[in-house]
Design a protein around this motif. Structure first.
Motif, PDB file in Angstrom:
ATOM      1  N   MET A   1      21.591  32.369   4.195  1.00 42.78           N
ATOM      2  CA  MET A   1      21.955  31.345   4.858  1.00 42.78           C
ATOM      3  C   MET A   1      22.551  30.199   3.786  1.00 42.78           C
ATOM      4  SD  MET A   1      22.441  29.040   7.133  1.00 42.78           S
ATOM      5  CE  MET A   1      21.704  30.149   8.557  1.00 42.78           C
ATOM      6  N   VAL A   2      21.964  30.274   2.624  1.00 45.81           N
ATOM      7  CA  VAL A   2      22.461  29.443   1.383  1.00 45.81           C
ATOM      8  C   VAL A   2      23.936  29.724   0.962  1.00 45.81           C
ATOM      9  CG1 VAL A   2      22.109  28.644  -0.921  1.00 45.81           C
ATOM     10  CG2 VAL A   2      20.298  28.751   0.832  1.00 45.81           C
ATOM     11  N   LEU A   3      24.179  31.067   1.029  1.00 44.45           N
ATOM     12  CA  LEU A   3      25.536  31.774   0.896  1.00 44.45           C
ATOM     13  C   LEU A   3      26.491  31.301   1.593  1.00 44.45           C
ATOM     14  CD1 LEU A   3      27.298  33.588  -1.139  1.00 44.45           C
ATOM     15  CD2 LEU A   3      26.607  35.388   0.362  1.00 44.45           C
ATOM     16  N   LEU A   4      25.947  31.605   3.152  1.00 48.40           N
ATOM     17  CA  LEU A   4      27.022  30.938   3.941  1.00 48.40           C
ATOM     18  C   LEU A   4      27.165  29.563   3.854  1.00 48.40           C
ATOM     19  CD1 LEU A   4      28.573  31.542   6.753  1.00 48.40           C
ATOM     20  CD2 LEU A   4      26.413  31.149   7.987  1.00 48.40           C
ATOM     21  N   LEU A   5      26.417  28.764   3.631  1.00 49.13           N
ATOM     22  CA  LEU A   5      26.572  27.339   3.565  1.00 49.13           C
ATOM     23  C   LEU A   5      27.427  27.016   2.351  1.00 49.13           C
ATOM     24  CD1 LEU A   5      23.285  25.864   4.721  1.00 49.13           C
ATOM     25  CD2 LEU A   5      25.208  26.005   5.971  1.00 49.13           C
TER      26      LEU A   5
ATOM     27  N   ALA B   1      32.698  18.565   6.453  1.00 51.06           N
ATOM     28  CA  ALA B   1      31.646  19.815   6.615  1.00 51.06           C
ATOM     29  C   ALA B   1      30.685  19.784   5.550  1.00 51.06           C
ATOM     30  CB  ALA B   1      32.003  21.118   7.032  1.00 51.06           C
ATOM     31  N   ALA B   2      31.217  19.881   4.214  1.00 50.50           N
ATOM     32  CA  ALA B   2      30.557  19.728   3.324  1.00 50.50           C
ATOM     33  C   ALA B   2      29.198  18.573   2.977  1.00 50.50           C
ATOM     34  CB  ALA B   2      31.233  19.959   1.803  1.00 50.50           C
TER      35      ALA B   2
ATOM     36  N   THR C   1      23.539  25.126  -5.731  1.00 52.62           N
ATOM     37  CA  THR C   1      24.161  26.358  -5.104  1.00 52.62           C
ATOM     38  C   THR C   1      25.412  25.862  -4.109  1.00 52.62           C
ATOM     39  OG1 THR C   1      22.347  27.675  -5.335  1.00 52.62           O
ATOM     40  CG2 THR C   1      24.166  28.430  -3.898  1.00 52.62           C
ATOM     41  N   LEU C   2      25.147  24.609  -3.562  1.00 54.92           N
ATOM     42  CA  LEU C   2      26.051  24.132  -2.372  1.00 54.92           C
ATOM     43  C   LEU C   2      27.273  23.502  -3.400  1.00 54.92           C
ATOM     44  CD1 LEU C   2      23.794  22.850   0.540  1.00 54.92           C
ATOM     45  CD2 LEU C   2      25.149  24.778   0.183  1.00 54.92           C
TER      46      LEU C   2
ATOM     47  N   GLY D   1      36.450  24.219 -15.732  1.00 48.48           N
ATOM     48  CA  GLY D   1      35.692  23.869 -14.854  1.00 48.48           C
ATOM     49  C   GLY D   1      34.902  24.814 -14.107  1.00 48.48           C
ATOM     50  N   GLY D   2      35.525  25.964 -14.021  1.00 52.56           N
ATOM     51  CA  GLY D   2      34.895  27.264 -13.404  1.00 52.56           C
ATOM     52  C   GLY D   2      33.558  27.447 -13.965  1.00 52.56           C
ATOM     53  N   ALA D   3      33.131  26.988 -15.154  1.00 55.61           N
ATOM     54  CA  ALA D   3      31.759  27.422 -15.809  1.00 55.61           C
ATOM     55  C   ALA D   3      30.822  26.546 -14.837  1.00 55.61           C
ATOM     56  CB  ALA D   3      31.798  27.032 -17.381  1.00 55.61           C
ATOM     57  N   THR D   4      31.046  25.323 -14.342  1.00 55.97           N
ATOM     58  CA  THR D   4      30.133  24.826 -13.639  1.00 55.97           C
ATOM     59  C   THR D   4      29.508  25.546 -12.294  1.00 55.97           C
ATOM     60  OG1 THR D   4      31.907  23.611 -12.407  1.00 55.97           O
ATOM     61  CG2 THR D   4      31.111  22.596 -14.309  1.00 55.97           C
ATOM     62  N   VAL D   5      30.241  26.262 -11.828  1.00 54.18           N
ATOM     63  CA  VAL D   5      29.890  27.137 -10.824  1.00 54.18           C
ATOM     64  C   VAL D   5      28.617  27.892 -11.013  1.00 54.18           C
ATOM     65  CG1 VAL D   5      30.404  29.159  -9.205  1.00 54.18           C
ATOM     66  CG2 VAL D   5      32.111  27.366  -9.921  1.00 54.18           C
ATOM     67  N   LEU D   6      28.585  28.213 -12.410  1.00 54.33           N
ATOM     68  CA  LEU D   6      27.141  29.030 -12.841  1.00 54.33           C
ATOM     69  C   LEU D   6      26.273  27.969 -13.189  1.00 54.33           C
ATOM     70  CD1 LEU D   6      29.126  31.688 -14.950  1.00 54.33           C
ATOM     71  CD2 LEU D   6      28.130  31.826 -12.611  1.00 54.33           C
ATOM     72  N   CYS D   7      26.556  26.892 -13.617  1.00 54.22           N
ATOM     73  CA  CYS D   7      25.834  25.743 -14.432  1.00 54.22           C
ATOM     74  C   CYS D   7      24.743  25.158 -13.321  1.00 54.22           C
ATOM     75  CB  CYS D   7      26.409  24.955 -15.332  1.00 54.22           C
ATOM     76  SG  CYS D   7      26.950  25.607 -16.673  1.00 54.22           S
ATOM     77  N   THR D   8      25.427  24.715 -12.442  1.00 53.21           N
ATOM     78  CA  THR D   8      24.752  23.738 -11.274  1.00 53.21           C
ATOM     79  C   THR D   8      23.666  24.285 -10.742  1.00 53.21           C
ATOM     80  OG1 THR D   8      26.641  24.394  -9.642  1.00 53.21           O
ATOM     81  CG2 THR D   8      26.674  22.219 -10.731  1.00 53.21           C
ATOM     82  N   PRO D   9      23.462  25.677 -10.152  1.00 56.89           N
ATOM     83  CA  PRO D   9      22.256  26.080  -9.747  1.00 56.89           C
ATOM     84  C   PRO D   9      21.147  25.824 -10.724  1.00 56.89           C
ATOM     85  CG  PRO D   9      24.083  27.538  -9.073  1.00 56.89           C
ATOM     86  CD  PRO D   9      24.702  26.575 -10.229  1.00 56.89           C
ATOM     87  N   TYR D  10      21.409  26.302 -11.957  1.00 58.77           N
ATOM     88  CA  TYR D  10      20.589  26.172 -13.248  1.00 58.77           C
ATOM     89  C   TYR D  10      19.909  24.553 -13.197  1.00 58.77           C
ATOM     90  CZ  TYR D  10      18.378  26.283 -17.846  1.00 58.77           C
ATOM     91  OH  TYR D  10      17.460  26.109 -18.947  1.00 58.77           O
ATOM     92  N   ALA D  11      20.924  23.844 -13.336  1.00 59.46           N
ATOM     93  CA  ALA D  11      20.572  22.204 -13.136  1.00 59.46           C
ATOM     94  C   ALA D  11      19.645  21.957 -11.896  1.00 59.46           C
ATOM     95  CB  ALA D  11      21.975  21.435 -13.258  1.00 59.46           C
TER      96      ALA D  11
END
Length: 387
Positions: A1-5, A104-105, A127-128, A249-259
């Motif tokens: 569900m989280v991945l779909l969202l 929608a976001a 993740t979102l 800025g693509g690195a933030t895709v990996l960093c925000t779930p950790y944050a």
């Protein structure tokens, strides 16, 4: 569900950005000046602002599944209309409708905050946000690649198909939610005024809004002005260099779930502090960009990466704090928060261009530092309520 969202967030946000990459193709295809074709992007942004004000608060009043399905379906139809537009005026009108409905976001964030346990809320929001960031970054690449090969209409038609498929999936995948009775009884006009009332009533909302407005203002000042720096006499590069730098800025895709996990573990306050200090450090590193040459490019790359990660990490912390305030008003809280953030970003862009024009790139870095310092001062002032 989280991945779909997260994918849905990426698609919704991407609809705002993919027209930016095909502006010249639109101008050639419709036989209008390139500057006039820019009206398409402007119309989309105006529509999005209107959607934030008039539609996002309805997340507290209408069932989330119903609202998301309707918005995605309308977005798909508006994209289809844009892809079939015979001239610029209908395209601009369809683009405004795309912006209006592709919010929608901003519905998904408050919904997800209510579906997960508080101890996992930061990670899910991170993740979102990664999905939204990926959509922003990849949309330009997607539309440029497709547009160059199949024409400017192809990205619109492809995006329309994706939005309509997501609408169908959401009709079955999103769990049923029930809006609070207090929200359904409010008249629509009074309902739209709620974000302002919440700003007056909630000190922690004002605090988060100030943090994000200041940091996003510095972020916007940097990215608006770095294009002037790279294409100016110091570097003499083309617009492609700006696009390549943006991919950092693509690195933030990996960093925000950790944050988000750090927020869940330690609370939003420490993550806010780290983010604000990160922005101050980024301003100092970015100042090295004035040197030019390889050393300057290294400074710009490192500085923009640090700035992006700090801004997005702070956003996860702020949203986690805001959504915890009033569970029955999360969409209205989000409207207030995001509106303040975008106002800060708009002001930052305006100030950044003028600082660069008058005093050069170092002045932009000073502006970024000053904005972060005001938020940091607010963060360090003792208050009775801390988050």
């Amino acid at each position: 569900m989280v991945l779909l969202l997260a994918v849905t967030c990426a698609v919704a946000v991407g609809n705002l950005y993919f027209p930016q990459a095909i502006g010249p193709l639109i101008a050639d295809g419709l036989h209008v000046p390139a500057g006039t074709a820019g009206l398409v992007v402007t119309a989309t942004q105006i529509g999005y602002t209107a959607g934030m004000v008039f539609l996002v608060p309805l997340g507290d009043r209408i069932r989330h599944r119903t609202l998301l399905v309707v918005l995605l379906a309308l977005t798909g139809l508006a994209l289809l209309g844009a892809g079939c537009a015979p001239s610029l005026p209908p395209l601009a009108l369809a683009s405004a409708l795309v912006g209006l409905t592709t919010v929608a976001a901003q519905i998904i964030g408050p919904m997800a905050a209510g579906l997960v346990a508080p101890r996992h809320r930061g990670e899910v929001l991170g993740t979102l946000l990664s999905g939204s960031t990926a959509g922003m970054l990849l949309a330009r690449t997607f539309s440029g690649f497709l547009g160059e090969r199949l024409g400017w209409r192809a990205p619109y038609l492809a995006a329309a198909a994706v939005a309509l498929v997501l609408a169908a999936v959401m009709a079955y995948a999103v769990p049923a939610t029930t809006p609070p009775p207090s929200a359904t009884r409010l008249p629509y006009t009074a309902f739209l005024a709620e974000p302002l009332r919440l700003l007056r009533a909630e000190p922690e909302l004002r605090r988060s809004c100030w943090y994000q407005a200041a940091v996003f203002g510095g972020f916007s000042a940097a990215w608006t002005s770095v294009a002037l720096l790279l294409t100016g006499p110091v570097y003499g590069l083309g617009a492609e260099a700006v696009g390549l730098l943006a991919l950092v800025g693509g690195a933030t895709v990996l960093c925000t779930p950790y944050a988000g996990r750090l927020v869940d573990r330690h609370g939003p306050g420490p993550v806010n502090l780290a983010g604000l200090l990160g922005v101050l450090l980024a301003a100092a590193v970015l100042a090295g960009g004035a040197l030019g040459g390889p050393a300057g490019l290294v400074a710009l790359t490192a500085g923009t990466l640090l700035l992006d990660v700090s801004m997005q990490s702070g956003m996860v912390a702020n949203q986690t704090r805001v959504y915890a305030l009033r569970p029955d008003s999360r969409s209205r809280l989000n409207t207030a928060y995001m509106t303040c953030a975008y106002l800060g970003g708009t002001a930052g862009s305006w100030l950044g261009v003028r600082a660069h024009t008058a005093y050069g790139w170092p002045a932009v870095c000073v502006l970024i530092a000053l904005l972060a310092a005001t938020a940091l001062a607010r963060h360090l002032v003792p208050r009775r309520r801390r988050g």
